[in-house]
Motif scaffolding. Structure first.
Motif, PDB file in Angstrom:
ATOM      1  N   ARG A  88      -2.414 -11.619  -2.741  1.00 39.73           N
ATOM      2  CA  ARG A  88      -2.305 -10.740  -2.021  1.00 39.73           C
ATOM      3  C   ARG A  88      -2.708  -9.737  -0.984  1.00 39.73           C
ATOM      4  O   ARG A  88      -2.742  -9.517   0.161  1.00 39.73           O
ATOM      5  N   LEU A 141      -0.526 -10.155   2.025  1.00 44.04           N
ATOM      6  CA  LEU A 141      -0.515  -7.677   3.223  1.00 44.04           C
ATOM      7  C   LEU A 141      -0.748  -8.316   4.777  1.00 44.04           C
ATOM      8  O   LEU A 141      -0.827  -7.460   5.205  1.00 44.04           O
ATOM      9  N   LEU A 160       8.392  -0.929  -7.269  1.00 43.25           N
ATOM     10  CA  LEU A 160       7.471  -0.882  -7.088  1.00 43.25           C
ATOM     11  C   LEU A 160       6.515  -1.328  -6.128  1.00 43.25           C
ATOM     12  O   LEU A 160       6.092  -1.808  -4.405  1.00 43.25           O
ATOM     13  N   SER A 161       7.137  -3.130  -6.452  1.00 45.64           N
ATOM     14  CA  SER A 161       6.111  -4.341  -5.650  1.00 45.64           C
ATOM     15  C   SER A 161       6.869  -4.043  -4.154  1.00 45.64           C
ATOM     16  O   SER A 161       6.301  -3.298  -3.207  1.00 45.64           O
ATOM     17  N   ILE A 202       5.241  -1.362  -2.430  1.00 48.29           N
ATOM     18  CA  ILE A 202       3.757  -1.268  -2.236  1.00 48.29           C
ATOM     19  C   ILE A 202       4.116  -2.065  -0.777  1.00 48.29           C
ATOM     20  O   ILE A 202       3.185  -2.138   0.201  1.00 48.29           O
ATOM     21  N   ASP A 203       4.538  -3.053  -0.465  1.00 46.59           N
ATOM     22  CA  ASP A 203       5.308  -4.009   0.836  1.00 46.59           C
ATOM     23  C   ASP A 203       5.635  -2.637   1.877  1.00 46.59           C
ATOM     24  O   ASP A 203       5.535  -3.326   3.211  1.00 46.59           O
ATOM     25  N   PHE A 230      -5.246  -0.470  -1.091  1.00 47.02           N
ATOM     26  CA  PHE A 230      -3.960  -0.083  -2.510  1.00 47.02           C
ATOM     27  C   PHE A 230      -4.473  -1.105  -3.674  1.00 47.02           C
ATOM     28  O   PHE A 230      -5.092  -1.487  -4.536  1.00 47.02           O
ATOM     29  N   GLU A 270      -6.341  -0.420  -6.477  1.00 44.39           N
ATOM     30  CA  GLU A 270      -5.983  -0.476  -7.733  1.00 44.39           C
ATOM     31  C   GLU A 270      -5.329  -1.203  -7.524  1.00 44.39           C
ATOM     32  O   GLU A 270      -5.336  -1.605  -9.585  1.00 44.39           O
ATOM     33  N   ILE A 271      -4.935  -2.420  -7.526  1.00 46.39           N
ATOM     34  CA  ILE A 271      -4.254  -3.249  -8.935  1.00 46.39           C
ATOM     35  C   ILE A 271      -5.616  -4.760  -9.149  1.00 46.39           C
ATOM     36  O   ILE A 271      -5.882  -5.092 -10.010  1.00 46.39           O
ATOM     37  N   TRP A 304     -11.421   6.414   1.140  1.00 46.76           N
ATOM     38  CA  TRP A 304     -10.552   7.455   0.574  1.00 46.76           C
ATOM     39  C   TRP A 304      -9.243   8.503   1.232  1.00 46.76           C
ATOM     40  O   TRP A 304      -8.446   8.353   0.344  1.00 46.76           O
ATOM     41  N   LEU A 349      -7.059   5.446   0.506  1.00 42.77           N
ATOM     42  CA  LEU A 349      -6.215   4.935  -0.648  1.00 42.77           C
ATOM     43  C   LEU A 349      -4.851   7.071  -0.682  1.00 42.77           C
ATOM     44  O   LEU A 349      -3.847   6.327  -1.443  1.00 42.77           O
ATOM     45  N   HIS A 350      -5.187   7.619  -0.560  1.00 45.24           N
ATOM     46  CA  HIS A 350      -4.997   9.197   0.041  1.00 45.24           C
ATOM     47  C   HIS A 350      -3.099   8.639   0.053  1.00 45.24           C
ATOM     48  O   HIS A 350      -2.551   9.019  -0.149  1.00 45.24           O
ATOM     49  N   ARG A 385      -1.352   6.155  -1.486  1.00 44.44           N
ATOM     50  CA  ARG A 385      -0.083   7.361  -2.810  1.00 44.44           C
ATOM     51  C   ARG A 385       0.346   8.097  -2.589  1.00 44.44           C
ATOM     52  O   ARG A 385       1.193   8.401  -2.750  1.00 44.44           O
ATOM     53  N   LEU A 386       0.692   8.866  -1.100  1.00 40.53           N
ATOM     54  CA  LEU A 386       1.373  10.191  -0.812  1.00 40.53           C
ATOM     55  C   LEU A 386       2.527   9.677  -0.380  1.00 40.53           C
ATOM     56  O   LEU A 386       3.917   9.444  -0.414  1.00 40.53           O
ATOM     57  N   LEU A 418       3.810   6.233  -1.426  1.00 38.54           N
ATOM     58  CA  LEU A 418       3.863   5.623  -3.048  1.00 38.54           C
ATOM     59  C   LEU A 418       4.205   6.334  -3.683  1.00 38.54           C
ATOM     60  O   LEU A 418       6.694   6.243  -4.178  1.00 38.54           O
ATOM     61  N   SER A 427      -5.994  12.664  -4.721  1.00 44.80           N
ATOM     62  CA  SER A 427      -6.257  11.825  -4.821  1.00 44.80           C
ATOM     63  C   SER A 427      -7.787  11.156  -4.861  1.00 44.80           C
ATOM     64  O   SER A 427      -8.264  10.310  -5.713  1.00 44.80           O
ATOM     65  N   GLN A 428      -8.798  12.015  -4.372  1.00 43.37           N
ATOM     66  CA  GLN A 428      -9.998  11.462  -4.193  1.00 43.37           C
ATOM     67  C   GLN A 428     -10.620  11.247  -5.145  1.00 43.37           C
ATOM     68  O   GLN A 428     -11.364  10.834  -5.952  1.00 43.37           O
ATOM     69  N   ASP A 434     -10.772   8.702  -7.287  1.00 45.53           N
ATOM     70  CA  ASP A 434     -11.439   7.956  -6.596  1.00 45.53           C
ATOM     71  C   ASP A 434     -13.726   7.984  -6.570  1.00 45.53           C
ATOM     72  O   ASP A 434     -13.963   6.665  -6.413  1.00 45.53           O
ATOM     73  N   PHE A 479       1.787  16.123  -7.822  1.00 45.76           N
ATOM     74  CA  PHE A 479       1.163  15.232  -7.366  1.00 45.76           C
ATOM     75  C   PHE A 479       0.088  14.680  -7.872  1.00 45.76           C
ATOM     76  O   PHE A 479       0.184  13.617  -8.275  1.00 45.76           O
ATOM     77  N   LEU A 519       0.778   7.105 -11.435  1.00 49.98           N
ATOM     78  CA  LEU A 519       0.723   5.527  -9.981  1.00 49.98           C
ATOM     79  C   LEU A 519      -0.163   4.603 -10.286  1.00 49.98           C
ATOM     80  O   LEU A 519       0.067   3.087 -10.677  1.00 49.98           O
ATOM     81  N   VAL A 533       0.690   0.849 -11.199  1.00 49.66           N
ATOM     82  CA  VAL A 533      -0.566  -0.054 -10.430  1.00 49.66           C
ATOM     83  C   VAL A 533      -1.545  -1.407 -11.075  1.00 49.66           C
ATOM     84  O   VAL A 533      -1.062  -2.279 -11.284  1.00 49.66           O
ATOM     85  N   PHE A 588       0.424  -3.045 -13.215  1.00 50.73           N
ATOM     86  CA  PHE A 588       1.329  -4.108 -12.805  1.00 50.73           C
ATOM     87  C   PHE A 588       0.501  -5.414 -12.494  1.00 50.73           C
ATOM     88  O   PHE A 588       0.966  -6.010 -12.249  1.00 50.73           O
ATOM     89  N   GLY A 589      -0.554  -5.322 -12.268  1.00 51.97           N
ATOM     90  CA  GLY A 589      -1.556  -5.759 -11.832  1.00 51.97           C
ATOM     91  C   GLY A 589      -2.247  -6.846 -12.873  1.00 51.97           C
ATOM     92  O   GLY A 589      -2.388  -8.500 -12.746  1.00 51.97           O
ATOM     93  N   LEU A 614       4.232 -10.363  -5.480  1.00 51.39           N
ATOM     94  CA  LEU A 614       3.061 -10.123  -5.484  1.00 51.39           C
ATOM     95  C   LEU A 614       1.446 -10.822  -6.020  1.00 51.39           C
ATOM     96  O   LEU A 614       1.025 -10.570  -6.215  1.00 51.39           O
TER      97      LEU A 614
END
Ligand SMILES: [Zn+2]
Lengths: 209, 83
Positions: free
Chosen positions: A35, A39, A144-145, A148-149, A159, A163-164, A184, A187-188, A191-192, A194, B12-13, B16, B40, B47, B51, B54-55, B64
């Motif tokens: 991955r 990517l 979903l993938s 992500i792409d 991400f 996350e994965i 952060w 990642l935020h 997420r927005l 995705l 979001s934070q 994390d 949200f 999500l 995810v 998914f992994g 992937l």
């Protein structure tokens, strides 16, 4: 800084720092390495070769593995060198050696919120119909993938890694060479994007049925 | 009162890092009155679940993941080159 980094370790790393036998690397880290390579390189064949080169190089040097970082971080470090070689061979600059700066504006974010109206959502999110059912459907994973792409590569990288592949806070910062704040923000943004992508490519169709 | 933009970043934070208590309170106050940010927050949590699953999926679609062919080829290569 140390305390901040330690605090963002919100979950344990899935790999031990002791290291596993080389034969297990492919099973344990192969997909994560793939991955990471895919990517960046955006080329499946090249990504497969990069995984192979990385594991072979690791095999030759695993006695040097000091155990200061997790095994996965170590392997990704090797992969980064292989990626640099890859770009050099192609005669191109690596596309993303300057990581996304948190201060850099993301057009999507600018568009999502209305600065003239107290930074409210322009299109307020509403609940998704039956999200749990989505997890049971093969098509959903494709959507979903696909989503992500479409992420910009720095976001996709961050991400996927966090996350994965479950590489948490401080380790992820090291691998991506970014500060926690930048991580952060990336990642935020991921997420927005995705959530918007899934809404368009999955949940909008669900609610119509 | 936080704006929706600030709230979404905190939502979001919160996935994390550990939020400071001030942040947690500000976040809760906003979520109490804002359905959009609540949605949200739910979606961000969804999500994460999706995810992670998914992994872990052994039979996930391949985009992937390493293909079976590549996996076998690399395994063979590793065996041959094992010192
Ligand atoms: Zn709001």
């Amino acid at each position: 800084m140390g305390a901040v980094l330690r605090r963002i370790h919100s979950r344990p790393l899935p790999v031990t720092t002791q290291g596993t036998a080389p034969e297990a690397w492919l099973d344990m880290h192969g997909d994560a390495l793939f991955r990471y390579a895919l990517l960046r390189a955006h080329d499946r064949d090249a990504a497969e070769d990069l995984v192979q080169d990385t594991l072979l190089a690791a095999l030759r040097s695993h006695r040097d593995f000091a155990g200061h970082s997790s095994e996965r971080t170590w392997l990704i470090g090797i992969l980064k060198h292989k990626l640099a070689d890859h770009w050099r061979r192609l005669g191109r600059e690596a596309p993303l050696e300057t990581p996304l700066d948190a201060a850099e504006t993301d057009e999507l974010l600018e568009h999502l919120f209305d600065a003239e109206n107290g930074d409210h959502w322009r299109t307020p999110p509403s609940p998704w119909p039956d999200p749990d059912t989505a997890l049971e459907q093969q098509q959903f994973w494709k959507a979903l993938s696909g989503c992500i792409d479409t992420l910009p590569s720095a976001q996709a990288q961050a991400f996927a890694l966090c996350e994965i592949d479950g590489v948490a806070g401080a380790e992820a910062c090291k691998v991506l060479d970014v500060s926690p704040t930048n991580l952060w923000v990336m990642l935020h943004r991921a997420r927005l994007r995705l959530r918007q992508c899934l809404e368009i490519h999955w949940f909008a169709n669900v609610s119509k049925e | 009162m936080l704006s929706c933009k600030e709230t979404s970043l905190l939502v979001s934070q919160s996935l994390d890092r550990r939020l400071a208590w001030r942040e947690r309170i500000a976040l809760r106050m906003h979520l109490l009155v804002c359905g959009a940010c609540r949605s949200f927050a739910d979606q961000a949590a969804f999500l994460r679940t999706a995810v992670r699953r998914f992994g872990r999926r052994a039979n996930a679609p391949e985009p992937l993941r390493l293909s079976q062919d590549a996996r076998e080829r690399i395994a063979r290569e590793l065996r041959d080159k094992q010192p």
